[in-house]
Design a protein around this motif. Structure first.
Motif, mmCIF file in Angstrom:
data_model
loop_
_atom_site.group_PDB
_atom_site.id
_atom_site.type_symbol
_atom_site.label_atom_id
_atom_site.label_comp_id
_atom_site.label_asym_id
_atom_site.label_seq_id
_atom_site.Cartn_x
_atom_site.Cartn_y
_atom_site.Cartn_z
ATOM 1 N N GLY A 202 0.812 -1.225 0.000
ATOM 2 C CA GLY A 202 0.000 0.000 0.000
ATOM 3 C C GLY A 202 0.836 1.261 0.000
ATOM 4 O O GLY A 202 0.389 2.314 -0.465
ATOM 5 N N LYS A 203 2.058 1.173 0.496
ATOM 6 C CA LYS A 203 2.927 2.364 0.525
ATOM 7 C C LYS A 203 3.232 2.865 -0.877
ATOM 8 O O LYS A 203 3.445 4.065 -1.084
ATOM 9 C CB LYS A 203 4.217 2.031 1.272
ATOM 10 C CG LYS A 203 5.138 3.227 1.471
ATOM 11 C CD LYS A 203 6.360 2.869 2.302
ATOM 12 C CE LYS A 203 7.252 4.093 2.501
ATOM 13 N NZ LYS A 203 8.439 3.776 3.339
ATOM 14 N N TRP A 205 1.295 3.267 -3.230
ATOM 15 C CA TRP A 205 0.242 4.177 -3.697
ATOM 16 C C TRP A 205 0.548 5.619 -3.312
ATOM 17 O O TRP A 205 -0.037 6.539 -3.879
ATOM 18 C CB TRP A 205 -1.102 3.770 -3.104
ATOM 19 C CG TRP A 205 -1.714 2.537 -3.702
ATOM 20 C CD1 TRP A 205 -1.060 1.434 -4.134
ATOM 21 C CD2 TRP A 205 -3.099 2.297 -3.932
ATOM 22 N NE1 TRP A 205 -1.947 0.503 -4.613
ATOM 23 C CE2 TRP A 205 -3.217 1.004 -4.499
ATOM 24 C CE3 TRP A 205 -4.264 3.027 -3.703
ATOM 25 C CZ2 TRP A 205 -4.438 0.442 -4.851
ATOM 26 C CZ3 TRP A 205 -5.484 2.457 -4.043
ATOM 27 C CH2 TRP A 205 -5.569 1.187 -4.620
ATOM 28 N N THR A 206 1.436 5.818 -2.363
ATOM 29 C CA THR A 206 1.706 7.163 -1.845
ATOM 30 C C THR A 206 3.148 7.611 -2.071
ATOM 31 O O THR A 206 3.551 8.649 -1.569
ATOM 32 C CB THR A 206 1.410 7.222 -0.334
ATOM 33 O OG1 THR A 206 2.293 6.316 0.352
ATOM 34 C CG2 THR A 206 -0.027 6.831 -0.044
ATOM 35 N N TYR A 317 -1.511 -0.781 5.099
ATOM 36 C CA TYR A 317 -2.708 0.071 5.079
ATOM 37 C C TYR A 317 -2.488 1.372 5.847
ATOM 38 O O TYR A 317 -3.085 2.408 5.531
ATOM 39 C CB TYR A 317 -3.869 -0.722 5.675
ATOM 40 C CG TYR A 317 -5.217 -0.056 5.702
ATOM 41 C CD1 TYR A 317 -5.838 0.386 4.533
ATOM 42 C CD2 TYR A 317 -5.911 0.098 6.909
ATOM 43 C CE1 TYR A 317 -7.101 0.955 4.563
ATOM 44 C CE2 TYR A 317 -7.173 0.661 6.947
ATOM 45 C CZ TYR A 317 -7.764 1.101 5.773
ATOM 46 O OH TYR A 317 -9.022 1.678 5.813
ATOM 47 N N ASN A 319 -0.151 3.386 5.731
ATOM 48 C CA ASN A 319 0.432 4.456 4.912
ATOM 49 C C ASN A 319 -0.632 5.313 4.233
ATOM 50 O O ASN A 319 -0.310 6.357 3.666
ATOM 51 C CB ASN A 319 1.359 3.846 3.851
ATOM 52 C CG ASN A 319 2.667 3.366 4.438
ATOM 53 O OD1 ASN A 319 3.616 4.134 4.579
ATOM 54 N ND2 ASN A 319 2.726 2.090 4.815
ATOM 55 N N TRP A 320 -1.876 4.877 4.286
ATOM 56 C CA TRP A 320 -2.961 5.662 3.687
ATOM 57 C C TRP A 320 -3.559 6.660 4.668
ATOM 58 O O TRP A 320 -4.534 7.344 4.357
ATOM 59 C CB TRP A 320 -4.057 4.728 3.172
ATOM 60 C CG TRP A 320 -3.617 3.894 2.001
ATOM 61 C CD1 TRP A 320 -2.384 3.848 1.424
ATOM 62 C CD2 TRP A 320 -4.429 2.979 1.252
ATOM 63 N NE1 TRP A 320 -2.370 2.975 0.372
ATOM 64 C CE2 TRP A 320 -3.603 2.423 0.243
ATOM 65 C CE3 TRP A 320 -5.763 2.573 1.333
ATOM 66 C CZ2 TRP A 320 -4.085 1.487 -0.678
ATOM 67 C CZ3 TRP A 320 -6.232 1.633 0.428
ATOM 68 C CH2 TRP A 320 -5.400 1.098 -0.571
ATOM 69 N N SER A 324 1.972 11.567 2.282
ATOM 70 C CA SER A 324 2.623 10.879 1.167
ATOM 71 C C SER A 324 4.020 11.450 0.957
ATOM 72 O O SER A 324 4.464 12.349 1.676
ATOM 73 C CB SER A 324 1.790 11.057 -0.108
ATOM 74 O OG SER A 324 1.903 12.395 -0.581
ATOM 75 N N ALA A 340 -2.069 11.537 2.290
ATOM 76 C CA ALA A 340 -2.554 10.402 1.494
ATOM 77 C C ALA A 340 -4.027 10.537 1.137
ATOM 78 O O ALA A 340 -4.447 10.114 0.055
ATOM 79 C CB ALA A 340 -2.302 9.099 2.245
ATOM 80 N N ARG A 341 -4.829 11.144 2.014
ATOM 81 C CA ARG A 341 -6.271 11.264 1.743
ATOM 82 C C ARG A 341 -6.557 12.203 0.572
ATOM 83 O O ARG A 341 -7.669 12.215 0.044
ATOM 84 C CB ARG A 341 -7.009 11.759 2.985
ATOM 85 C CG ARG A 341 -6.630 13.162 3.415
ATOM 86 C CD ARG A 341 -7.505 13.714 4.538
ATOM 87 N NE ARG A 341 -7.014 15.005 5.008
ATOM 88 C CZ ARG A 341 -6.196 15.168 6.033
ATOM 89 N NH1 ARG A 341 -5.777 14.108 6.715
ATOM 90 N NH2 ARG A 341 -5.784 16.365 6.398
ATOM 91 N N VAL A 346 -6.252 6.625 -3.249
ATOM 92 C CA VAL A 346 -6.369 6.322 -1.819
ATOM 93 C C VAL A 346 -7.749 6.713 -1.318
ATOM 94 O O VAL A 346 -8.394 5.961 -0.571
ATOM 95 C CB VAL A 346 -5.269 7.050 -1.025
ATOM 96 C CG1 VAL A 346 -5.525 6.925 0.470
ATOM 97 C CG2 VAL A 346 -3.900 6.487 -1.373
ATOM 98 N N ARG A 350 -9.683 3.836 0.546
ATOM 99 C CA ARG A 350 -9.306 3.796 1.965
ATOM 100 C C ARG A 350 -10.465 3.511 2.904
ATOM 101 O O ARG A 350 -10.328 2.754 3.876
ATOM 102 C CB ARG A 350 -8.650 5.129 2.352
ATOM 103 C CG ARG A 350 -8.043 5.106 3.734
ATOM 104 C CD ARG A 350 -7.433 6.448 4.116
ATOM 105 N NE ARG A 350 -8.426 7.421 4.556
ATOM 106 C CZ ARG A 350 -8.131 8.551 5.208
ATOM 107 N NH1 ARG A 350 -6.859 8.835 5.461
ATOM 108 N NH2 ARG A 350 -9.070 9.390 5.578
#
Length: 405
Positions: A202-203, A205-206, A317, A319-320, A324, A340-341, A346, A350
Motif C-alpha cells: 500500500g505504501k 500508492w503514496t 494500510y 500508509n494511507w 505521502s 494520502a487522503r 487512496v 481507503r
C-alpha cells in the motif's frame, strides 16, 4: 523468524500543476550494500574458499531436506505430533492443524499470488530453505471470520454468537506475521473462487511516480500507480472479469497521462453498454489518461458484484493515513506535504465505512508516522490485534528449524 521467536519468549504473558516525477526531485541516493566476503563469484565459485564452502553447505542442506521429505518417519514435531499437516488446501485446515506446517510449492505460490509475496514470507522461505508456513490459530480465526460473512452458520456450537466483521484492520507488533496472514487469506479466498483485489504494498500508492492535481476534483492523480494496480488485478482475475458486466455507464473522467500531459479536445471517456470489467480494466491499462479514473470506477463496480464474493486486501494500510512522499509548491521556496487522503486512488479505496468485505494490515516496518487509535473512515471495532508467537507456536518453529538445520 529468529527475532520473532525471541520476541515471543519475552512477550508471552502480554497479549497542480504538472510536475516532474517526484522520484527525480527528492529521492536521495542510498549507499551501495556492502558486499559479503562469503558471496561466491557465479563465474568462478571456487575463487573464494570460504564462499565455496558456504555454497557447498547450502547445496548439501537442500539435498538433505529433499531426502527427508521422502522419509515419513521424520515427520515428527513436539510431543510426537506430525510436524506437517496433511490438509490439501487452506480451506481444509482445522483446529487440529494448528501448530503444524503447511507445504507449498513455488509454482503454486506464483500462480495464486502473481502480485508478489510479502517480504516476511520470502525471508521465511530463504531462512528455512523450504516453502512451508506455520498454521496459526490467528490465521484460522481471520479466515473463518470472512467465511461466516459469506456463509453464516445456522447456530453456534457454544451457544454464543460469534462476532463477524466485514471490515478488519490487523494491528500488532513488528514481524508478528500480519503480512503472511494476509497472503494466506488471499490464497484461501482465491481457492474458494472469490474475486480478490490484493494490494501487497500500500505504501507504493503514496510514493514515487508522477502526480498531478486534477482541476475538477482537487485531488492528486497518480497514473503510474493506477496502471500497476490494474495490471496486478488482471493477473489472476482475468477469467472472472470477462464474465462480469459493468453496471455503471457514466463516462470516465480523464486526467493527465504519465509524462504526456492532457488529451486535446477530450475530458471524458464513454463506456458503452455491454462492456465487461475485463474491458474496463484493459482500457485503464492501455490509456494512461484514463488509468486513475478506471481505478476509481473499478472500486464502485466491485461493490455491485453479486455473482461471487469480493474481498479487498491491503497490506501497509497505515500508509494511507499519513503524509505521502509528494509535495505541492506553495511559494518559490516552500512546499506543502500532500496527505494520502488527498490522492485520488487512496480516497477511493481507503474507507471501510461500507458493506463490502475489506481487510487491511498495519506495517510498522514501513510506518511514516504514529496513528491514533480511532481512524477516520474505519469502524471503531474493526481493529484486531494480531499476536506474536505463543510459546507452543515458538516450540514448533524451533523444532522445525532445528530438525531441518
Amino acid at each position: 523468524m529468529l527475532r520473532s521467536l525471541a520476541r515471543a519468549a519475552t512477550t508471552h504473558h502480554s497479549w497542480h500543476h504538472k510536475l516532474a516525477p517526484f522520484s527525480s526531485l527528492s529521492r536521495t541516493s542510498r549507499p551501495p550494500k556492502p558486499t559479503s566476503p562469503f558471496k561466491p563469484d557465479p563465474k568462478n565459485p571456487t575463487a573464494n574458499p570460504a564462499a565455496a564452502a558456504a555454497l557447498y553447505d547450502e547445496q548439501e542442506r537442500i539435498r538433505q531436506l529433499a531426502a527427508d521429505d521422502k522419509n515419513p518417519s521424520l515427520d515428527v514435531g513436539p510431543n510426537g505430533r506430525p510436524l506437517f499437516t496433511s490438509a490439501p488446501s487452506f480451506s481444509h485446515l482445522s483446529r487440529n492443524d494448528v501448530r503444524t506446517y503447511f507445504k507449498l510449492t513455488k509454482d503454486s505460490l506464483d500462480a495464486v499470488l502473481p502480485e508478489g509475496l510479502p517480504v516476511g514470507m520470502v525471508n521465511e522461505f530463504q531462512d528455512s530453505m523450504r516453502t512451508a508456513l506455520l498454521v496459526r490459530q490467528s490465521f484460522l480465526d481471520l479466515r473463518d471470520n470472512f467465511r461466516r460473512v459469506v456463509d453464516p452458520p445456522m447456530w453456534s456450537s457454544n451457544g454464543k454468537g460469534v462476532k463477524v466483521r466485514k471490515q478488519v484492520v490487523l494491528d500488532g507488533p513488528v514481524s508478528c506475521g500480519k503480512s503472511i496472514a494476509l497472503a494466506m487469506l488471499v490464497q484461501w479466498a482465491r481457492e474458494e473462487g472469490w474475486l480478490v483485489l490484493y494490494v501487497p504494498k500500500g505504501k507504493e500508492w503514496t510514493h514515487g511516480g508522477f502526480f498531478y492535481k486534477h482541476p475538477q476534483t482537487g485531488l492528486w492523480d497518480t497514473p503510474v500507480q493506477a496502471e500497476n494496480v490494474l495490471k496486478d488485478f488482471l493477473k489472476y482475475n482475468e477469467s472472472y472479469l470477462k464474465e462480469l458486466p459493468c453496471q455503471i455507464f457514466d463516462p470516465i473522467v480523464l486526467g493527465e497521462g504519465a509524462g504526456v500531459g492532457w488529451l486535446k479536445d477530450a475530458d471524458s471517456l464513454a463506456i458503452p453498454e455491454g462492456t465487461n470489467l475485463y474491458e474496463l480494466v484493459r482500457t485503464g491499462i492501455e490509456q494512461t489518461h484514463a488509468a486513475v479514473g478506471v481505478v476509481v470506477r473499478l472500486r464502485k463496480e466491485l461493490s455491485l458484484v453479486k455473482d461471487r464474493p469480493v474481498l479487498i486486501i491491503v497490506d501497509q494500510y497505515n500508509n494511507w493515513f499519513t503524509f505521502s512522499e509528494f509535495e505541492e509548491p506553495v511559494t518559490i521556496r516552500s512546499c506543502r506535504p500532500i496527505h494520502a487522503r488527498e490522492l485520488t486512488m487512496v480516497k477511493a479505496f481507503r474507507s471501510m465505512m461500507h458493506d463490502d468485505m475489506m481487510v487491511g494490515a498495519f506495517s510498522h516496518s514501513t510506518a511514516v508516522g504514529k496513528l491514533r487509535k480511532e481512524l477516520p473512515d474505519v469502524p471503531v471495532d474493526a481493529r484486531v490485534m494480531f499476536p506474536r508467537y505463543s510459546l507452543d507456536e515458538a516450540e514448533t518453529v524451533c523444532h522445525y528449524y532445528l530438525r531441518y538445520a
